[in-house]
Design a protein around this motif. Sequence first.
Motif, PDB file in Angstrom:
ATOM      1  N   VAL A 185      -6.538 -11.829 -14.509  1.00 40.87           N
ATOM      2  CA  VAL A 185      -7.600 -10.832 -14.409  1.00 40.87           C
ATOM      3  C   VAL A 185      -7.547 -10.151 -13.044  1.00 40.87           C
ATOM      4  O   VAL A 185      -7.703  -8.930 -12.933  1.00 40.87           O
ATOM      5  CB  VAL A 185      -8.985 -11.484 -14.634  1.00 40.87           C
ATOM      6  CG1 VAL A 185     -10.092 -10.537 -14.223  1.00 40.87           C
ATOM      7  CG2 VAL A 185      -9.150 -11.876 -16.087  1.00 40.87           C
ATOM      8  N   LEU A 186      -7.290 -10.941 -12.008  1.00 41.92           N
ATOM      9  CA  LEU A 186      -7.205 -10.356 -10.669  1.00 41.92           C
ATOM     10  C   LEU A 186      -6.066  -9.345 -10.597  1.00 41.92           C
ATOM     11  O   LEU A 186      -6.237  -8.248 -10.064  1.00 41.92           O
ATOM     12  CB  LEU A 186      -7.012 -11.456  -9.623  1.00 41.92           C
ATOM     13  CG  LEU A 186      -8.283 -12.217  -9.277  1.00 41.92           C
ATOM     14  CD1 LEU A 186      -8.003 -13.317  -8.282  1.00 41.92           C
ATOM     15  CD2 LEU A 186      -9.334 -11.269  -8.724  1.00 41.92           C
ATOM     16  N   VAL A 187      -4.910  -9.717 -11.142  1.00 40.68           N
ATOM     17  CA  VAL A 187      -3.789  -8.784 -11.144  1.00 40.68           C
ATOM     18  C   VAL A 187      -4.166  -7.523 -11.908  1.00 40.68           C
ATOM     19  O   VAL A 187      -3.930  -6.408 -11.470  1.00 40.68           O
ATOM     20  CB  VAL A 187      -2.536  -9.425 -11.780  1.00 40.68           C
ATOM     21  CG1 VAL A 187      -1.429  -8.397 -11.925  1.00 40.68           C
ATOM     22  CG2 VAL A 187      -2.066 -10.594 -10.942  1.00 40.68           C
ATOM     23  N   PHE A 188      -4.817  -7.733 -13.061  1.00 38.32           N
ATOM     24  CA  PHE A 188      -5.169  -6.626 -13.935  1.00 38.32           C
ATOM     25  C   PHE A 188      -6.137  -5.659 -13.267  1.00 38.32           C
ATOM     26  O   PHE A 188      -5.975  -4.449 -13.349  1.00 38.32           O
ATOM     27  CB  PHE A 188      -5.782  -7.182 -15.224  1.00 38.32           C
ATOM     28  CG  PHE A 188      -6.043  -6.136 -16.266  1.00 38.32           C
ATOM     29  CD1 PHE A 188      -5.001  -5.492 -16.900  1.00 38.32           C
ATOM     30  CD2 PHE A 188      -7.344  -5.810 -16.619  1.00 38.32           C
ATOM     31  CE1 PHE A 188      -5.233  -4.540 -17.870  1.00 38.32           C
ATOM     32  CE2 PHE A 188      -7.581  -4.858 -17.588  1.00 38.32           C
ATOM     33  CZ  PHE A 188      -6.530  -4.219 -18.207  1.00 38.32           C
ATOM     34  N   THR A 189      -7.147  -6.217 -12.601  1.00 39.47           N
ATOM     35  CA  THR A 189      -8.201  -5.342 -12.071  1.00 39.47           C
ATOM     36  C   THR A 189      -7.889  -4.841 -10.668  1.00 39.47           C
ATOM     37  O   THR A 189      -8.352  -3.777 -10.283  1.00 39.47           O
ATOM     38  CB  THR A 189      -9.549  -6.068 -12.045  1.00 39.47           C
ATOM     39  OG1 THR A 189      -9.367  -7.335 -11.406  1.00 39.47           O
ATOM     40  CG2 THR A 189     -10.080  -6.291 -13.444  1.00 39.47           C
ATOM     41  N   LEU A 190      -7.139  -5.622  -9.894  1.00 42.23           N
ATOM     42  CA  LEU A 190      -6.985  -5.269  -8.480  1.00 42.23           C
ATOM     43  C   LEU A 190      -5.614  -4.694  -8.142  1.00 42.23           C
ATOM     44  O   LEU A 190      -5.300  -4.491  -6.977  1.00 42.23           O
ATOM     45  CB  LEU A 190      -7.251  -6.492  -7.593  1.00 42.23           C
ATOM     46  CG  LEU A 190      -8.653  -7.095  -7.712  1.00 42.23           C
ATOM     47  CD1 LEU A 190      -8.812  -8.251  -6.751  1.00 42.23           C
ATOM     48  CD2 LEU A 190      -9.713  -6.045  -7.436  1.00 42.23           C
ATOM     49  N   THR A 191      -4.780  -4.454  -9.147  1.00 41.33           N
ATOM     50  CA  THR A 191      -3.445  -3.940  -8.859  1.00 41.33           C
ATOM     51  C   THR A 191      -3.534  -2.642  -8.059  1.00 41.33           C
ATOM     52  O   THR A 191      -2.807  -2.447  -7.092  1.00 41.33           O
ATOM     53  CB  THR A 191      -2.673  -3.695 -10.159  1.00 41.33           C
ATOM     54  OG1 THR A 191      -2.655  -4.910 -10.894  1.00 41.33           O
ATOM     55  CG2 THR A 191      -1.248  -3.264  -9.870  1.00 41.33           C
ATOM     56  N   VAL A 214      -5.613  -1.707  -5.897  1.00 46.48           N
ATOM     57  CA  VAL A 214      -6.001  -1.825  -4.487  1.00 46.48           C
ATOM     58  C   VAL A 214      -5.078  -2.766  -3.738  1.00 46.48           C
ATOM     59  O   VAL A 214      -5.456  -3.347  -2.722  1.00 46.48           O
ATOM     60  CB  VAL A 214      -7.466  -2.268  -4.339  1.00 46.48           C
ATOM     61  CG1 VAL A 214      -8.391  -1.206  -4.889  1.00 46.48           C
ATOM     62  CG2 VAL A 214      -7.708  -3.588  -5.038  1.00 46.48           C
ATOM     63  N   GLY A 215      -3.879  -2.957  -4.243  1.00 49.30           N
ATOM     64  CA  GLY A 215      -2.868  -3.675  -3.477  1.00 49.30           C
ATOM     65  C   GLY A 215      -2.965  -5.176  -3.511  1.00 49.30           C
ATOM     66  O   GLY A 215      -2.529  -5.859  -2.584  1.00 49.30           O
ATOM     67  N   PHE A 216      -3.499  -5.724  -4.593  1.00 50.03           N
ATOM     68  CA  PHE A 216      -3.621  -7.181  -4.691  1.00 50.03           C
ATOM     69  C   PHE A 216      -2.255  -7.854  -4.595  1.00 50.03           C
ATOM     70  O   PHE A 216      -2.094  -8.893  -3.969  1.00 50.03           O
ATOM     71  CB  PHE A 216      -4.295  -7.548  -6.012  1.00 50.03           C
ATOM     72  CG  PHE A 216      -4.421  -9.020  -6.249  1.00 50.03           C
ATOM     73  CD1 PHE A 216      -5.325  -9.772  -5.517  1.00 50.03           C
ATOM     74  CD2 PHE A 216      -3.635  -9.673  -7.187  1.00 50.03           C
ATOM     75  CE1 PHE A 216      -5.446 -11.124  -5.722  1.00 50.03           C
ATOM     76  CE2 PHE A 216      -3.754 -11.026  -7.400  1.00 50.03           C
ATOM     77  CZ  PHE A 216      -4.658 -11.756  -6.664  1.00 50.03           C
ATOM     78  N   ALA A 217      -1.272  -7.211  -5.203  1.00 46.66           N
ATOM     79  CA  ALA A 217       0.052  -7.819  -5.264  1.00 46.66           C
ATOM     80  C   ALA A 217       0.639  -8.009  -3.867  1.00 46.66           C
ATOM     81  O   ALA A 217       1.489  -8.866  -3.660  1.00 46.66           O
ATOM     82  CB  ALA A 217       0.979  -6.951  -6.107  1.00 46.66           C
ATOM     83  N   TYR A 218       0.160  -7.220  -2.889  1.00 51.79           N
ATOM     84  CA  TYR A 218       0.749  -7.316  -1.551  1.00 51.79           C
ATOM     85  C   TYR A 218       0.004  -8.270  -0.634  1.00 51.79           C
ATOM     86  O   TYR A 218       0.354  -8.432   0.519  1.00 51.79           O
ATOM     87  CB  TYR A 218       0.834  -5.912  -0.927  1.00 51.79           C
ATOM     88  CG  TYR A 218       1.594  -4.967  -1.826  1.00 51.79           C
ATOM     89  CD1 TYR A 218       2.975  -5.151  -2.018  1.00 51.79           C
ATOM     90  CD2 TYR A 218       0.955  -3.952  -2.527  1.00 51.79           C
ATOM     91  CE1 TYR A 218       3.688  -4.326  -2.872  1.00 51.79           C
ATOM     92  CE2 TYR A 218       1.656  -3.116  -3.375  1.00 51.79           C
ATOM     93  CZ  TYR A 218       3.027  -3.306  -3.550  1.00 51.79           C
ATOM     94  OH  TYR A 218       3.717  -2.488  -4.398  1.00 51.79           O
ATOM     95  N   LEU A 219      -1.046  -8.864  -1.144  1.00 53.14           N
ATOM     96  CA  LEU A 219      -1.761  -9.849  -0.338  1.00 53.14           C
ATOM     97  C   LEU A 219      -0.849 -11.038  -0.034  1.00 53.14           C
ATOM     98  O   LEU A 219       0.045 -11.355  -0.810  1.00 53.14           O
ATOM     99  CB  LEU A 219      -2.985 -10.367  -1.093  1.00 53.14           C
ATOM    100  CG  LEU A 219      -4.282  -9.560  -0.995  1.00 53.14           C
ATOM    101  CD1 LEU A 219      -5.367 -10.237  -1.794  1.00 53.14           C
ATOM    102  CD2 LEU A 219      -4.706  -9.418   0.457  1.00 53.14           C
ATOM    103  N   ASP A 220      -1.097 -11.705   1.095  1.00 54.11           N
ATOM    104  CA  ASP A 220      -0.283 -12.894   1.379  1.00 54.11           C
ATOM    105  C   ASP A 220      -0.735 -14.020   0.452  1.00 54.11           C
ATOM    106  O   ASP A 220      -1.859 -13.997  -0.062  1.00 54.11           O
ATOM    107  CB  ASP A 220      -0.444 -13.305   2.840  1.00 54.11           C
ATOM    108  CG  ASP A 220      -1.837 -13.757   3.145  1.00 54.11           C
ATOM    109  OD1 ASP A 220      -2.045 -14.960   3.366  1.00 54.11           O
ATOM    110  OD2 ASP A 220      -2.754 -12.889   3.132  1.00 54.11           O
ATOM    111  N   PRO A 221       0.145 -14.997   0.194  1.00 56.68           N
ATOM    112  CA  PRO A 221      -0.158 -16.044  -0.795  1.00 56.68           C
ATOM    113  C   PRO A 221      -1.451 -16.802  -0.492  1.00 56.68           C
ATOM    114  O   PRO A 221      -2.169 -17.198  -1.405  1.00 56.68           O
ATOM    115  CB  PRO A 221       1.053 -16.961  -0.731  1.00 56.68           C
ATOM    116  CG  PRO A 221       1.856 -16.531   0.437  1.00 56.68           C
ATOM    117  CD  PRO A 221       1.508 -15.124   0.729  1.00 56.68           C
TER     118      PRO A 221
END
Lengths: 310, 250, 318
Positions: free
Chosen positions: C88-94, C96-103
């Motif tokens: 859901v986070l990937v789906f909704t926050l893609t 706003v750059g969620f994928a580039y957040l650090d682990p």
Amino acid sequence: MTATRLTVFAGLLALALVSVLTGVASLGGDPWLVLVSRLPRTAAAMLAGAGLAVSGVIMQMLVRNRFVEPSTAGTGQSAGFGLVAVTLLYPAAGIWLKMLAAIATALIGTAGFLALVRRLPARDPLLVPLTGIVYGGIIGAATTFLAFERDLIQYIDIWMNGEFSGVMLGRYEYLWIAGALAVLAYLYADRFTIAGIGEDASRNLGLNYRQVMAIGLAIVSVVTAVTVVTVGMIPFVGLVVPNIVSRLLGENLRRTLPVVAASGAGLVLACDILGRLIRFPFEIPVGTVLGVVGAVVFLWLLHVRPRSAR
Amino acid sequence: MIGIRDLDVSLTGSPVLHDITTTLPAGRLTALVGPNGAGKSTLLATLGRLVAPTRGEVELDGRPLLDYPDRELAQRLSVLRQDAPIGPRLTVEDLVSFGRYPHSRGRLTDLDHARVRHAIDRLDLRAFAGRYLDSLSGGQRQRALIAMVLAQDTDVILLDEPLNNLDLAHARRVMQIAREEADAGRTVVVVLHDLTVAAAYADHVVALKEGRLYAEGPSDEIMTPAVLSSLYDTPVSVATVENRRVVLTV
Amino acid sequence: MFARALPDRSVLLALGALAAAAVLYLGIGARGDLGFILMFRGSKLLALITVAVAVAVSTVVFQTISNNRILTPSIMGFDALYLLIQTVLVFTLTGVGFAYLDPYSKFALETGLMLAASLLLFGTLLRNSRDLSRMILTGIIFGTLFRSMTSLLNRMIDPSEFSVIQSASFARFNSVNADLTWLAAGITLLVSGWLIRRHRTLDVIALGRETAINLGVNHDREARHLLTLVALLVSVSTALVGPVVFFGLLAAALTYQVAGTWRHVVLLPLSGLIAATILVGAQTLFERVLGFQASVSVVIEALGGLAFLYLILRKASR
């Protein structure tokens, strides 16, 4: 009551129409498209849905438990196991051989489930689906293990997650077997209803209980195996549909079986149409859509009891 | 003394007790009686803070139950429900020792051990002390649970149908213990089905009917044919046999 | 009975077994630059042990709260919930750059949501625990629902990508999410330590809600705290390797057999050690000796499933 039936059949007709009209290509130019792809797809969804819903209701009568169906009793998983096994042992096997293997393992797997259920206490009916789900999970794990080491894992996903996007004229016709068995089941409707009352009651009424069990088992296994081989497993249809129909119309199969079959066909068709529309022009497999829809309805069934019973 | 004020209780949304106000005298044995479904067990569970009231309050010595810290309350009040399920595989001695938990938080002193042994002896369980609960009969298990409550050593003891599963001799023993505890100044409240037992042992009776307080008072005033007959909507007579009241239905 | 018997013999034995399994895991087939191999394998070993301890301890604690030895967090759908939250986070926050957040930030965000969601959902579910089978079945179906929703969302995110869905369906012990290993190990150590310190309270909670309240334990509050920690441990293990459904059940069932006691001071450490031994031992056997690819999880799951059926049937035959 007749109103309910009328609604169901009218709804099914409307859905079929929508299904034929829904797709990426417009229908305007090409009548072939309808004949080769849309009509077969619509028919496949309806046949699989009707067959699975009828299988579900038969299973519920034989096990005498509301919450079983082919995908919660290891039938679908067993069919998948047979498919993987035959593919590994004899890679050149044609579709007939694969189907026979799937039917054989589905029979064995379901019989195993029935034997397991006999050992469960009658006072806790929910243990039955619980056991069935885990039992199916174990068979599924064995299948995955086999497939994993031989790189067949993508096939497992195809077989275990039903999808109609590949259905075309000449590649779905086995599903008519499922439809035919649904009709055959109707001939036995009274006997299944009596078996559902109980073994003693059946004997009392002069029923050959073992024979009815065997016929029911065969119908359920063949329908499930055929579905898994041609389009993949479709979960929850056999559970959700009979439960809702029984709330509305009771459980005299002579009366309700046609409604069950039509509703099953309608549900699968509706979910398939939904899967075509959600992410248009891409498709979401019907198995995934039903996983969501079916689980929600199952939860509702579990927690909202019918008004008549406390 | 337990004070109950304007008590309404609902279980899973449906109202069970309505508007109950009464006082349970300190140092006495009170019997809770009434027909099936009258709300006796629910009232007892509410007194034992196992169930939260939707309205009103229960007070122990003038202070609302909810104001007591958990541990202090457990040192002053113990409650035993019917068929309390025990998860882990415990021996009788293990279970009874847990009665000392409110006092010693699991680190048992010599005094604690003495209390545990005493409770086990009082319920005639010495021979079973090392046996696992799941190997015992229903009656033996019930006695072990009662022993745990005794080991807890509280001013208030609440028991829900403690005679369930007990044979004649042990039922009598349990009621005698309840009597002894009351005579020693503790407040004992017992849900009872057997009216003859209630008449024989209780000082005070609270009768419930359909979730409402129906009658209350000293045992002599409540255990009469008139009150009991209308409480149960069935003819009841009270005879005296060997100086004891015996409640009979016709 | 409350005498201090630590360190328990069974705990010491399990510790020995784990040490042996670890040595074999590190040693078998190690060739070439030994220092490098030990480093590499050592961090994988740490990850495996972390997962095992997190799964086992969370299962034992969950079984204590729910007063039932058939339930596990993953059977009730905890893992599936975590995966759904990830998706859901990937789906909704893609956008706003969620994928580039650090682990670490990703993990923190996912875990935070997981704690809130599991408290909300399972807190309510456990409160109505009278009807046990209904509760378990509800949990299982929730699991199915979460998994289906996860694959639905994955298809929505990337309709042509096929492998995404598949990777979420079972654990991969040999492709650990290495970024998180140290953080996960730290969290697991802290949480397990805290739980072991609270062993006496856990003993009382195991007696059941009403008995625990009678003995002065604020059961509902404690259960909420414990449930939060369970959710945290499940997040840790799922983030590292993916969902593990029956492994916890297997480890816990074995622990009760071996321990022969109800005392959590023994149960908690023992369960962690037993689980770690199984996982490290199985990984050694399959990866190093038999040369299989990634199927350890499948085998362990099948064994756990059998344990589940055995428990049900044994309960039924009583």
